[in-house]
Design an enzyme around this catalytic site. Sequence first.
Site, PDB file in Angstrom:
ATOM      1  N   ARG A 167      36.252  50.747  71.444  1.00 27.02           N
ATOM      2  CA  ARG A 167      36.880  49.452  71.174  1.00 27.02           C
ATOM      3  C   ARG A 167      36.023  48.534  70.298  1.00 27.02           C
ATOM      4  NH1 ARG A 167      40.731  47.582  74.704  1.00 27.02           N
ATOM      5  NH2 ARG A 167      39.887  48.924  76.323  1.00 27.02           N
TER       6      ARG A 167
ATOM      7  N   PRO B  80      30.702  53.963  72.121  1.00 28.85           N
ATOM      8  CA  PRO B  80      31.615  52.821  71.939  1.00 28.85           C
ATOM      9  C   PRO B  80      32.896  53.232  71.231  1.00 28.85           C
ATOM     10  CG  PRO B  80      29.970  52.803  70.211  1.00 28.85           C
ATOM     11  CD  PRO B  80      29.646  53.986  71.096  1.00 28.85           C
TER      12      PRO B  80
ATOM     13  N   CYS C  86      64.293  49.270  75.508  1.00 29.46           N
ATOM     14  CA  CYS C  86      65.033  48.863  76.700  1.00 29.46           C
ATOM     15  C   CYS C  86      64.144  48.859  77.940  1.00 29.46           C
ATOM     16  CB  CYS C  86      66.248  49.759  76.873  1.00 29.46           C
ATOM     17  SG  CYS C  86      67.363  49.518  75.486  1.00 29.46           S
TER      18      CYS C  86
END
Length: 419
Positions: A295, A293, A361
């Site tokens: 996340r 695992p 940008c």
Amino acid sequence: MDIKQHPTLSYKKNKLHLSGTCIHSITKELKTPFYLYNVEALERNFLNFSNCANDHNIFEPLVCFALKSNPNLNLLKSLKRLGAGADIVSGGELKQALKAKISPMKIVFSGVGKTEEEITLALNSHPQGIYSFNVESVEELEMIAKVSKKLNKVARVALRLNPQVNVKTHKHISTGGKSHKFGILKSDIEGILKNKKLLKNVLLVGLSIHIGSQLTCLKATEKALKELSNLALACDQDLEFLDVGGGLGVPYHPDEPLSSIDEYMSLVSTTIEKYYTSKKGSHQRQPRIVFEPGRYIVANTGVLVTSVIRTKSSEENKFIIVDGGMNDFVRSSLYGAYHHVLPLNKRSGVLKASHVVGPICETADSFASNRELPPIKTNDRICIGDVGAYGFSMSSIYNMREKIKEYVIDKEGVLISHK
Ligand SMILES: *Cc1c(COP(=O)(O)O)cnc(C)c1O
């Protein structure tokens, strides 16, 4: 803005707290933007995961934290103290795991592009190399065998099955389909098992899968676990372990329908028992279960704190322009992911729909669109929530912006910086 059920973020007297610590008070001297993590939350998540595996009688669970989600050294050291291993995908991550004093015998190495140099580094990190190379092609297996022979070692390998399942997640993070670059098809693994020449200079110790990330439904996982079990049964040798990968999803959005950790562990336990262990016979050694695992362990432990440079109105569009950008945190731009946007000090007043954007940008440089937010002014600090996983680790210097700092709140509630 609904964080009433959130496991780590809450408002107390209109001040945002991360796992009980007031973010404004502890960071007001720091220059924005920066990442902030709380070790308390990290340890709670890890223990939740490993205790749940034990509650479901999973045999000798080894929890290898996926470093690519967050390789911060302070966090790794905390996980190491709790017994975590590491799932790595590069030589750099190997060095970082070793720096955190994680034992090579708790390290699994995934990835389709392991180089000869990286394989050598891993084999040299311990007399037995590392716990497992999770092999993703016949060609890679041949290279590992060649390097093992040269170094006079026997590499421990697991074959990563591509179980040909389609997962309901973002297409960029689905990894278990036939057209994906990951894993080996069942027929090719059967070919390897028959061709003993391919298994010279290596020791086949396990099989693995990893079908994707931010998995919210367990249907595909169940199918993949069944494929994994069937294949394990077809191996005419005992396997030390089955590696079920990572991928468990987290609730970025409060309405996200999610399977619980309890449902997940129950599925792993019952599926492997039903399709493998019970058919193997009780005299056989049970395989240990390896998890990878990332996340689940680290996502909700971190926030990105950023300051409002200015606001801008353009007819009906209201922009809040902040000093953090997609180079610092890319999930919103790359995956269109939802993340909470929360002022550190909540002002009272009517909510207004705004676009929260960075200075980069690119039109994609946006953390939230049409988000209902309380009044926010220039120089206010706001934070992006649940960025502990795939936050700093995916950041870049696009637009020639320096990498931002990471700070950790330790178990005593003290702020520590690293680097
Ligand atoms: C990325 C990855 C993981 C971790 O996935 P999460 O969704 O963060 O749990 C585990 N194993 C492998 C092989 C990976 O590539």
